[in-house]
Design a protein around this motif. Structure first.
Motif, PDB file in Angstrom:
ATOM      1  N   UNK A  63       0.820  -1.207   0.000  1.00 15.11           N
ATOM      2  CA  UNK A  63       0.000   0.000   0.000  1.00 15.11           C
ATOM      3  C   UNK A  63       0.854   1.257   0.000  1.00 15.11           C
ATOM      4  N   UNK A  64       0.225   2.375  -0.342  1.00 12.57           N
ATOM      5  CA  UNK A  64       0.855   3.685  -0.280  1.00 12.57           C
ATOM      6  C   UNK A  64       1.297   4.182  -1.640  1.00 12.57           C
ATOM      7  N   UNK A  90       4.558  10.560  -6.165  1.00  5.35           N
ATOM      8  CA  UNK A  90       3.158  10.211  -5.906  1.00  5.35           C
ATOM      9  C   UNK A  90       2.640   9.534  -7.163  1.00  5.35           C
ATOM     10  N   UNK A  91       2.771   8.215  -7.207  1.00  4.96           N
ATOM     11  CA  UNK A  91       2.300   7.520  -8.397  1.00  4.96           C
ATOM     12  C   UNK A  91       2.322   6.020  -8.184  1.00  4.96           C
ATOM     13  N   UNK A  92       1.852   5.327  -9.207  1.00  4.79           N
ATOM     14  CA  UNK A  92       1.925   3.870  -9.245  1.00  4.79           C
ATOM     15  C   UNK A  92       3.382   3.464  -9.408  1.00  4.79           C
ATOM     16  N   UNK A  93       3.774   2.303  -9.027  1.00  2.83           N
ATOM     17  CA  UNK A  93       2.991   1.283  -8.363  1.00  2.83           C
ATOM     18  C   UNK A  93       2.884   1.553  -6.867  1.00  2.83           C
ATOM     19  N   UNK A 100      12.120   1.039   2.492  1.00  6.34           N
ATOM     20  CA  UNK A 100      12.835   1.263   1.228  1.00  6.34           C
ATOM     21  C   UNK A 100      12.096   0.515   0.134  1.00  6.34           C
ATOM     22  N   UNK A 101      12.330   0.922  -1.116  1.00  8.84           N
ATOM     23  CA  UNK A 101      11.659   0.257  -2.232  1.00  8.84           C
ATOM     24  C   UNK A 101      12.330   0.580  -3.545  1.00  8.84           C
ATOM     25  N   UNK A 102      11.960  -0.178  -4.577  1.00  8.47           N
ATOM     26  CA  UNK A 102      12.320   0.144  -5.950  1.00  8.47           C
ATOM     27  C   UNK A 102      11.173   0.956  -6.534  1.00  8.47           C
ATOM     28  N   UNK A 103      11.521   1.914  -7.406  1.00  6.50           N
ATOM     29  CA  UNK A 103      10.510   2.787  -7.998  1.00  6.50           C
ATOM     30  C   UNK A 103      10.948   3.146  -9.407  1.00  6.50           C
TER      31      UNK A 103
END
Length: 172
Positions: A63-64, A90-93, A100-103
């Motif tokens: 989420x988020x 501010x977007x998908x996914x 932490x994350x990949x974007x």
């Protein structure tokens, strides 16, 4: 890079009780991606729609939609951002509720030093919505001198930004 990363996941739609703080593997960014370390995340009503199933996501789901932080790694082909840059998105996914994350890099913008991570994480979705309303909706090409703008919820996030922006444009 794994530092004991965690993210909020849901296995099924429901109320707040379905939120699970879960260990995750983030990995290295692929072509066109960034690995981000979050310093702040934004909370938005769309997150409730995702959690409740009103706007279904493939399960299990993260989420988020909105966050701010620092670039930790840059994938091949990314030229507009570098390791150490302060950023927001501010977007998908979905997946902002994470340490932490990949974007996808195309969805991420540099955050100026004068803007706190908390403000960056809270303003992107609302600011993009205000931009769309003021610049992309009819009349085609945005507002013109003498046009009137009426927001029924000017005290909310989008309304506040849009009214301030319209005034700055000389149209309020």
């Amino acid at each position: 890079m794994s530092r004991g990363e965690q993210a909020v996941l849901i296995q099924a739609p429901g109320g707040p009780e379905v939120l699970q703080w879960t260990p995750v593997e983030v990995g290295e960014p692929g072509p066109g991606e960034l690995r981000l370390r979050h310093h702040a995340i934004g909370l938005n009503y769309i997150d409730i729609y995702h959690r409740s199933g009103a706007y279904p996501l493939p399960l299990p789901a993260r989420l988020g939609m909105e966050a701010a932080g620092v670039v930790e790694a840059v994938g091949e082909g990314v030229t507009h951002l570098a390791v150490g840059d302060r950023v927001a998105y501010a977007s998908q996914p979905p997946g902002a509720y994470a340490t932490a994350r990949l974007m996808p890099a195309r969805c991420v913008v540099r955050l100026p030093e004068g803007i706190a991570f908390e403000a960056g994480a809270a303003m992107m979705l609302k600011g993009l919505t205000a931009q769309y309303l003021l610049r992309k909706t009819l009349p085609q090409g945005g507002l013109a001198a003498g046009d009137f703008v009426l927001f029924h919820a000017a005290a909310g996030g989008v309304g506040l930004i849009a009214c301030q922006w319209a005034r700055a444009l000389g149209r309020a």
